[in-house]
Design an enzyme around this catalytic site. Structure first.
Site, PDB file in Angstrom:
ATOM      1  N   ASP A 138      -3.735   7.258   4.489  1.00  0.00           N
ATOM      2  CA  ASP A 138      -3.228   5.919   4.789  1.00  0.00           C
ATOM      3  C   ASP A 138      -3.879   5.404   6.074  1.00  0.00           C
ATOM      4  OD1 ASP A 138      -1.726   3.624   4.657  1.00  0.00           O
ATOM      5  OD2 ASP A 138       0.115   4.529   5.403  1.00  0.00           O
ATOM      6  N   GLU A 139      -3.964   4.075   6.217  1.00  0.00           N
ATOM      7  CA  GLU A 139      -4.523   3.423   7.416  1.00  0.00           C
ATOM      8  C   GLU A 139      -5.912   3.976   7.752  1.00  0.00           C
ATOM      9  OE1 GLU A 139      -3.109   0.886   8.401  1.00  0.00           O
ATOM     10  OE2 GLU A 139      -0.929   1.066   8.352  1.00  0.00           O
ATOM     11  N   GLN A 167      -7.579  -5.239   9.604  1.00  0.00           N
ATOM     12  CA  GLN A 167      -6.529  -4.748  10.498  1.00  0.00           C
ATOM     13  C   GLN A 167      -7.014  -3.586  11.362  1.00  0.00           C
ATOM     14  OE1 GLN A 167      -2.291  -4.925   9.046  1.00  0.00           O
ATOM     15  NE2 GLN A 167      -3.282  -4.954   7.044  1.00  0.00           N
ATOM     16  N   ARG A 175       2.611 -10.410  10.302  1.00  0.00           N
ATOM     17  CA  ARG A 175       3.929  -9.759  10.455  1.00  0.00           C
ATOM     18  C   ARG A 175       5.042 -10.715  10.016  1.00  0.00           C
ATOM     19  NH1 ARG A 175       2.268  -5.679   9.504  1.00  0.00           N
ATOM     20  NH2 ARG A 175       0.326  -6.801   9.280  1.00  0.00           N
ATOM     21  N   LYS A 201       0.817  -1.213   0.000  1.00  0.00           N
ATOM     22  CA  LYS A 201       0.000   0.000   0.000  1.00  0.00           C
ATOM     23  C   LYS A 201       0.854   1.269   0.000  1.00  0.00           C
ATOM     24  CE  LYS A 201      -0.710   0.116   5.035  1.00  0.00           C
ATOM     25  NZ  LYS A 201       0.047   1.332   5.289  1.00  0.00           N
ATOM     26  N   THR A 202       1.975   1.269   0.725  1.00  0.00           N
ATOM     27  CA  THR A 202       2.833   2.457   0.735  1.00  0.00           C
ATOM     28  C   THR A 202       3.417   2.702  -0.651  1.00  0.00           C
ATOM     29  OG1 THR A 202       3.392   2.006   3.049  1.00  0.00           O
ATOM     30  CG2 THR A 202       4.769   3.596   1.884  1.00  0.00           C
TER      31      THR A 202
END
Length: 674
Positions: A214-215, A245, A602, A28-29
């Site tokens: 973002d997020e 998430q 993770r 996504k980044t």
């Protein structure tokens, strides 16, 4: 940068509102960065018309750093790439004439807020920590619903509600008199400005040609209100988030904000990014299996083109210490076999207390470790002292800063004198500094007291002039003038602590000098901007240098979000721990499942779960029940030592009652070994 077809579609869609449902590890980044580059290079957007919003300063800095490889530095500097709170601060500064406070305002951090509320509570009620937490929660709740103290006062009926209302009113009065804002104000004030002032709203909507967030799944009520007031259905924006998430409901994050998008923006384009570039296929299979037990409004399934990978190991100890020892032994063994570093390992847990036994065992076995979430550099006493001096220079009406520095070092101004000053200031609705300047007017004080206060006031005014004329020498001048290091040497007896404090002061001085001078990515800042930056700075950013050390990383599951490690241990897979008791009692299992999902995703190559048969709770030895989440994982992908099995079925409630009896060989026979 190589991009898959879905990522390219997400980048090239710019005509209208867009929500990118970005699964864990799906890049996504990379998409956010490439979209900014695309907007500037291919769509002729001006950099200063693009705003990118993140949830941490660390994330904002990462975006700027990565953009520097593709854009001119002047272009990056002209963009707003910041947190929600920093964006709110930008709006407040721009529209300060429409706000009912002075432009030289200060920010109240959480620790300052606690001290202030303690003082207010003690005026009327007997103080206790539980009540303080409730007060802090309620004030934040009211502000995020945009309720004024006057409205809360009208609604209050019971004695407890009236007490809360009184504290809120007094707290708000303090902030206004002191020209101070708290963190909630940085979002709530801009929302009210945009909502109530058409001219301001139109200006900001016109200014923002393209908005990226973002997020997005972590937004709360007021942050969503800010986005809605900055945009309309014809606006061009991209929101990036993952409903799986969403793990911060306890901080006010609302998963419903994702569901509201389609209603509020009927033209919304939804793009799913499901290819994961981080984890093995087996780890993703386990993650998908777990999260499929939640009620999902957006169906998605992570997949990977990486190797299928190793089976997931379940580690079982007789008690918590044996569990920790097995984890330590597994780290020592696999490190030697795989030839990897300690910082390739992360041990994740639900609650901070779980790290205590790990530390004890790791020390015994000589395993270096770092605990994420240590006290922020900016919360250390010596740093807060010096920042308070800078705050009073920027905003002399900052009563909290005044009270902190008045006797550091000691000026022999006693508690009785300070209480008199506070009472007068409260009655006359003036700051402590203003009352101190006018102290000769009041007959309550002795000549000696008036002299001491006058010396302090004159010195503050002198040092303020010096700092504004030569800000580069501000902090060092203050340190020298008050002989701060000498005072520390007299008050800190342990040499190690003293040396660390002196070193911290040097770090602060160098850091401020660097910000005043600027660099390639950031323009020079003023002292006022630096103080604001210090108050807004995250703990995660302060720890980033430590995380480069070759140490096993110990952290909560919440703190692990956004990170990745070669090998991940998720410990304490026990009913009452993960999921925890509160979530079980509140029927909030879905968020606990999302939290476990975050932990699983993770891991890049190796994933371990651990639990113990017995544990000590409040001095009693209890038999443990394995976490329900272990029953939701595919049995064929798990490896259990010594072919241990589970001969126990579970009934539990998670929106509906259902029995798990599909896994005959999943864990081990607790009864046999207990």
């Amino acid at each position: 940068m190589s991009l898959n077809l879905i990522q390219k579609n997400a980048i090239h869609f710019i005509d209208g509102p867009c929500f990118i449902l970005a699964g864990a590890g799906s890049g996504k980044t990379k998409v956010i960065i490439n979209k900014i580059i695309h907007l500037i290079h291919n769509c002729q957007y001006k950099p200063d018309s693009i705003i990118a919003v993140t949830f941490t300063n660390k994330a904002a800095h990462e975006i700027k750093t990565r953009l520097a490889q593709y854009l001119d530095l002047l272009q990056i500097k002209s963009m707003i790439i910041s947190t929600f709170h920093a964006l709110g601060l930008e709006i407040i500064k721009k529209e300060i004439k429409s706000c009912n406070f002075n432009e030289n305002f200060s920010l109240l951090d959480e620790k300052d807020q606690i001290v202030l509320l303690k003082t207010i509570i003690n005026e009327k009620l007997e103080f206790n920590k539980k009540f303080l937490k409730k007060v802090m929660f309620m004030i934040s709740y009211w502000k995020n619903k945009f309720w004024t103290p006057q409205k809360v006062e009208l609604l209050a009926q019971s004695t407890i509600e009236k007490n809360f209302s009184w504290i809120y009113k007094k707290y708000d009065s303090y902030l206004r008199i002191s020209n101070v804002l708290d963190f909630d104000d940085l979002i709530c004030i801009p929302v009210l400005l945009l909502k109530n002032n058409k001219k301001i709203r139109t200006y900001w909507r016109d200014k923002i040609a393209y908005l990226l967030v973002d997020e997005y799944q972590d937004t709360n009520n007021s942050q969503y209100a800010l986005l809605k007031n900055l945009t309309n259905n014809n606006s061009h924006f991209t929101l990036v988030g993952d409903d799986d998430q969403s793990i911060y409901s306890w901080r006010g994050a609302k998963l419903d904000n994702i569901l509201s998008l389609k209603k509020d923006y009927p033209n919304l384009k939804i793009i799913k990014m499901e290819q994961n570039y981080r984890s093995s296929g087996r780890i993703l299979k386990v993650a998908n299996s777990l999260i499929s037990n939640n009620i999902n409004n957006f169906q998605k399934k992570l997949f990977s083109k990486l190797d299928y990978g190793n089976r997931i190991t379940v580690i079982i100890g007789d008690n918590e210490e044996k569990e920790a020892e097995k984890i330590a032994d597994k780290i020592i063994y696999t490190k030697k076999i795989d030839q990897i570093d300690y910082n390739d390992y992360a041990v994740l847990y639900r609650s901070n207390y779980q790290s205590i036994i790990l530390e004890k065992v790791f020390i015994k076995k000589n395993i270096p470790y770092h605990i994420s979430g240590n006290t922020s550099f900016f919360l250390r006493p010596e740093i807060k002292d010096l920042i308070a001096y800078l705050r009073i220079i920027i905003n002399p009406h900052d009563d909290y800063a005044f009270m902190r520095i008045i006797n550091i070092p000691s000026r022999q101004i006693g508690l009785i004198t300070l209480n008199k000053l506070k009472n007068i200031a409260y009655q006359e609705k003036k700051s402590l500094f203003l009352i101190s300047k006018e102290i000769k007017k009041y007959s309550l004080f002795t000549k000696n007291t008036i002299k001491k206060i006058n010396i302090f006031v004159i010195w503050i005014e002198k040092i303020t002039t010096i700092c504004f004329l030569q800000p580069i020498i501000a902090i060092d001048t203050i340190i020298d003038e008050i002989q701060y290091k000498l005072w520390l040497s007299k008050t800190i007896k342990e040499s190690d602590k003293l040396n660390k404090s002196i070193k911290n002061i040097s770090i602060l001085s160098n850091w401020i000098s660097g910000l005043l001078s600027g660099n390639d990515l950031e323009p020079p800042m003023t002292l006022s901007q630096i103080i604001t930056k210090m108050t807004l700075r995250d703990i995660t950013e302060n720890n980033k240098e430590k995380n480069l050390d070759n140490k096993v990383q110990l952290m909560t599951l919440h703190a692990s979000k956004g990170l990745e490690f070669l090998s991940v241990f998720i410990i304490g897979m026990i009913e009452g721990i993960l999921p925890n008791y509160r979530s079980i009692n509140d029927n909030n299992i879905q968020e606990e499942r999302r939290l476990t999902y975050v932990g699983i995703t993770r891991a890049k190559k190796n994933l371990f779960f651990s639990l113990c048969r017995k544990r000590i709770e409040y001095g009693k030895i209890l038999n443990s029940e394995p976490s329900r989440f272990l029953f939701e994982l595919p049995q064929e992908d798990l490896y259990l030592e010594n072919n241990m099995i589970l001969s126990k079925n579970y009934n539990f409630l998670d929106n509906k009652k259902y029995r798990i009896n599909n896994f005959k060989k999943l864990l081990y026979n607790f009864k046999k070994n207990s």
